[in-house]
Scaffold this motif. Structure first.
Motif, short mmCIF file in Angstrom:
data_model
loop_
_atom_site.label_atom_id
_atom_site.label_comp_id
_atom_site.label_asym_id
_atom_site.label_seq_id
_atom_site.Cartn_x
_atom_site.Cartn_y
_atom_site.Cartn_z
N SER A 92 0.75 -1.39 0.14
CA SER A 92 -0.14 -0.04 -0.40
C SER A 92 0.10 0.93 -0.08
O SER A 92 0.34 2.32 -0.14
N HIS A 93 2.15 1.16 0.44
CA HIS A 93 3.34 2.58 0.90
C HIS A 93 4.36 1.85 0.87
O HIS A 93 4.30 0.64 1.12
N TYR A 94 5.60 3.31 1.16
CA TYR A 94 6.65 2.48 1.33
C TYR A 94 7.31 1.93 2.93
O TYR A 94 8.29 1.72 2.72
N HIS A 95 6.52 2.39 3.72
CA HIS A 95 6.79 2.01 5.10
C HIS A 95 7.21 0.90 5.52
O HIS A 95 7.00 -0.15 5.12
N ALA A 96 8.42 0.73 6.51
CA ALA A 96 9.01 -0.92 6.43
C ALA A 96 8.71 -1.42 7.35
O ALA A 96 8.92 -3.05 6.83
N VAL A 97 7.68 -1.42 7.74
CA VAL A 97 7.03 -2.18 8.71
C VAL A 97 5.74 -3.08 7.86
O VAL A 97 4.86 -4.34 8.13
N ARG A 98 5.54 -2.73 6.74
CA ARG A 98 4.99 -2.73 6.03
C ARG A 98 5.49 -3.69 4.76
O ARG A 98 4.66 -3.98 3.22
N VAL A 99 6.71 -3.49 3.96
CA VAL A 99 7.26 -3.70 3.40
C VAL A 99 8.28 -5.07 3.34
O VAL A 99 8.54 -5.88 2.48
N GLY A 112 -1.81 11.31 1.01
CA GLY A 112 -2.32 10.63 2.11
C GLY A 112 -1.02 10.68 3.03
O GLY A 112 -0.52 11.56 2.65
N HIS A 113 -1.37 9.50 3.61
CA HIS A 113 -0.80 9.52 4.33
C HIS A 113 1.27 8.67 4.22
O HIS A 113 1.85 9.48 4.78
N THR A 114 1.33 8.93 2.32
CA THR A 114 2.65 9.78 2.29
C THR A 114 2.17 9.64 0.11
O THR A 114 0.81 9.45 0.63
N GLY A 166 -5.08 0.25 3.58
CA GLY A 166 -3.66 0.98 4.05
C GLY A 166 -4.08 2.01 5.07
O GLY A 166 -5.19 2.25 6.21
N ASP A 167 -2.44 2.90 5.31
CA ASP A 167 -2.81 3.35 6.80
C ASP A 167 -3.38 4.78 6.12
O ASP A 167 -3.23 6.00 7.18
N LEU A 168 -4.51 4.61 5.07
CA LEU A 168 -5.16 5.88 4.56
C LEU A 168 -6.00 6.11 5.52
O LEU A 168 -6.80 6.76 5.89
ZN LIG Z 1 2.99 4.03 7.51
#
Ligand SMILES: [Zn+2]
Length: 322
Positions: free
Chosen positions: A79-86, A165-167, A184-186
């Motif tokens: 959903s986006h680039y943040h480390a805890v998600r990828v 949005g969040h990113t 995602g984090d939206l």
């Molecule tokens: Zn995030």
């Protein structure tokens, strides 16, 4: 000395995970405010949504999913680039890793720094960190919309960009047949927002308008339980918007009268704490959120890069003793 432990560094107790079957072949794993993940079944393959922080953490999720289906993961959607998600991506052995074009750009620009920053902020999520093979790179990117045919009579899955949005690169996954949205984090449901890399004005207005326009019957947010039914979905979107609106009002107010960052932080904390203070990661996120929004009011459009060092400086300045 900080008055409070840094970010989520003192949060070491594991959370209870719940696998929810939202509809035939649509799964979400929630974990009391830890990052959520999901999966959608195609006729002979799976689409996984979000990868968790490490391959070991991802394998725990896959083991639970395997109690329901043994189809291979063809697509892994980030959903986006943040480390805890990828960074757990390698565990999925996906044929295709899909993300927004801006997500690829952000990984290239700041993926390494973000990894170190997030590891310092949320060490508990990085189960067996030595198993991470390196940065996760999308193998397919898009700008507006990508549709995946799920095969058979399963319909299709729509991946959609709704604006900044969040990113700068968040995408959502929409299952039209079941009216289920992976946001995602939206959208967060009874969890605080992280806005340290966000675009507060866009997110709180047209981006959330586009998210709301799906008219989802269930929404899997970035953290928290899955709201089901239109009133609950609309409530989660409204709560997310309200958090952002209050931040803009408080930080904007202090900024425009020539106050200090610390004053902006305190005004925001006072305003948000009654409703959101007890929710997961509220204290952790707020200093980074206020700093980013302050930067926006300073005219810094593209978010500055968080490093482990800058994290500590901002934390000390805002959560430390006055
Ligand atoms: Zn995030």
């Amino acid at each position: 000395m900080s008055a409070k432990p840094f970010a989520s560094s003192a949060d070491l107790s594991p959370k209870t995970e719940t696998l929810e079957v939202l509809a035939d072949g649509v799964y979400a794993l929630t974990a009391e405010g830890d990052p959520n993940v999901g999966a959608i079944e195609g006729e002979d393959f799976l689409v996984a949504f979000e990868a968790r922080a490490t391959p070991a953490a991802a394998r725990d999720w896959l083991a639970q999913l395997r109690e329901h289906t043994d189809k291979p993961v063809r697509y892994l959607v980030l959903s986006h680039y943040h480390a805890v998600r990828v960074l757990g991506a390698s565990a999925f052995e996906a044929e295709v890793i899909v993300a927004h074009e801006n997500t690829r750009k952000l990984i290239a620009e700041r993926g390494q720094e973000d990894w170190e920053s997030e590891y310092g902020r949320m060490p508990r999520l990085f189960q067996e960190p030595e198993g991470i093979p390196g940065l996760t790179w999308p193998t397919m990117t898009f700008n507006e919309r990508l549709t995946i045919d799920l095969g058979g009579d399963r319909g299709h899955l729509v991946l959609q960009y709704c604006g900044r949005g969040h990113t700068a690169g968040d995408i959502v996954a929409w299952v039209p047949r079941e009216r289920i949205l992976f946001a995602g984090d939206l959208v967060e449901a009874q969890a605080a927002l992280y806005t340290g890399d966000a675009f507060h004005t866009d997110w709180s207005t047209r981006t959330l308008d586009r998210v709301a326009a799906f008219g989802a019957e269930a929404v899997v947010g970035g953290r928290g339980a899955v709201p089901r039914g239109r009133p609950a979905v609309e409530g989660a979107i409204a709560q997310t918007r309200e958090f952002l609106v209050v931040m803009r009002e408080k930080v904007g107010g202090v900024h425009s009268r020539g106050g200090t960052l610390r004053e902006a932080f305190e005004a925001t904390h006072t305003a948000l704490a009654p409703q959101y203070g007890a929710w997961p990661i509220f204290e952790h996120c707020l200093p980074f959120n206020v700093q980013r929004l302050w930067d926006e009011y300073d005219g810094i459009d593209w978010p500055r890069i968080w490093t482990a060092e800058r994290d500590r400086e901002v934390w000390e300045q805002l959560q430390g003793s006055p």
